[in-house]
Design an enzyme around this catalytic site. Sequence first.
Site, PDB file in Angstrom:
ATOM      1  N   GLY A   1      34.566  13.952 -12.331  1.00  0.00           N
ATOM      2  CA  GLY A   1      34.706  13.344 -11.352  1.00  0.00           C
ATOM      3  C   GLY A   1      33.898  12.057 -11.648  1.00  0.00           C
ATOM      4  O   GLY A   1      33.924  11.071 -10.535  1.00  0.00           O
TER       5      GLY A   1
ATOM      6  N   ASN B   1      42.083  14.595 -13.492  1.00  0.00           N
ATOM      7  CA  ASN B   1      42.578  14.943 -12.086  1.00  0.00           C
ATOM      8  C   ASN B   1      42.160  13.658 -11.234  1.00  0.00           C
ATOM      9  O   ASN B   1      42.666  12.860 -10.761  1.00  0.00           O
ATOM     10  CB  ASN B   1      41.992  16.084 -11.534  1.00  0.00           C
ATOM     11  N   SER B   2      40.539  13.550 -11.179  1.00  0.00           N
ATOM     12  CA  SER B   2      40.045  12.603 -10.428  1.00  0.00           C
ATOM     13  C   SER B   2      40.798  11.194 -10.886  1.00  0.00           C
ATOM     14  O   SER B   2      40.840  10.175 -10.019  1.00  0.00           O
ATOM     15  CB  SER B   2      38.588  12.474 -10.609  1.00  0.00           C
TER      16      SER B   2
ATOM     17  N   LYS C   1      42.785  28.444 -17.485  1.00  0.00           N
ATOM     18  CA  LYS C   1      41.781  27.315 -17.765  1.00  0.00           C
ATOM     19  C   LYS C   1      40.339  27.967 -17.220  1.00  0.00           C
ATOM     20  O   LYS C   1      40.304  28.227 -16.043  1.00  0.00           O
ATOM     21  CB  LYS C   1      42.038  26.146 -17.298  1.00  0.00           C
TER      22      LYS C   1
ATOM     23  N   ALA D   1      37.586  16.118 -18.356  1.00  0.00           N
ATOM     24  CA  ALA D   1      36.527  15.598 -17.422  1.00  0.00           C
ATOM     25  C   ALA D   1      36.086  14.194 -18.000  1.00  0.00           C
ATOM     26  O   ALA D   1      35.739  14.234 -18.988  1.00  0.00           O
ATOM     27  CB  ALA D   1      35.373  16.546 -17.152  1.00  0.00           C
ATOM     28  N   GLY D   2      35.881  13.635 -17.079  1.00  0.00           N
ATOM     29  CA  GLY D   2      35.084  12.308 -17.211  1.00  0.00           C
ATOM     30  C   GLY D   2      36.194  10.888 -17.369  1.00  0.00           C
ATOM     31  O   GLY D   2      35.596   9.581 -17.451  1.00  0.00           O
TER      32      GLY D   2
END
Length: 264
Positions: free
Chosen positions: A167, A215-216, A106, A193-194
Amino acid sequence: MSIVRSDKPFVLAGRTYQSRLLVGTGKYRDMEETRLAIEASGAEIVTVAVRRTNIGQNPGEPNLLDILPPDRYTILPNTAGCYDAIEAVRTCRLARELLDGHNLVKLEVLADQKTLFPNVIETLKAAETLVKEGFEVMVYTSDDPIIARQLAEIGCIAVMPLAGLIGTGLGICNPYNLQIILEEAKIPVLVDAGVGTASDATIAMELGCEAVLMNSAIANAQQPIMMAEAMKHAIVAGRLAYLAGRMPKKLYASASSPLDGLIK
């Protein structure tokens, strides 16, 4: 009554996956929480920040691969923390060496530490080099349809436009650009993301994304293992809704039942 599910398989780099949820391995309290959350998510692909996580480059320290063995999971090394093409390419080469010739990576080249927005100029440079060196590149990028098109033309195997800044948990901030990318795409499109909660993941899948990486949203939840399971179901629900096709939106109400034959 059985439900007929007509869907094409989710394929990356010639390998078919059952889960359309990809998860990160950072930000958890400890290795055990990481292991349990990823198990609960049902994910088969886990991404690892090579510059921050030990996958063999630091002998004597806890190794992530001890709890997430490569014979069970596809390890997706990423270049998080890289701010130019040279750093990113060097990190991918290190990952290939550590993972015995593993070519799936990635690519993520960031513009600055405040926004973690992708530096698309450096991303394009790094992608070109990595593809020439035989890497199978999944690439984190902005939601600019033109950049997404150029990355596909270079030879990346998947484009991963952000839904919101890394995040932030803001969800899909610009669904319209994402729709253009999806309409033009000849390679898989994954939101990256987001995402903040399960409904964000569902919306991404309803728009037609092949998969979602997060992830977050899991690691920073009050109950990460529970959230991981919620995300697993959200991805499935969103994909089924996409395949089913939503009803058209209308300004005014319409009766659920036909008016003919009403008792008078």
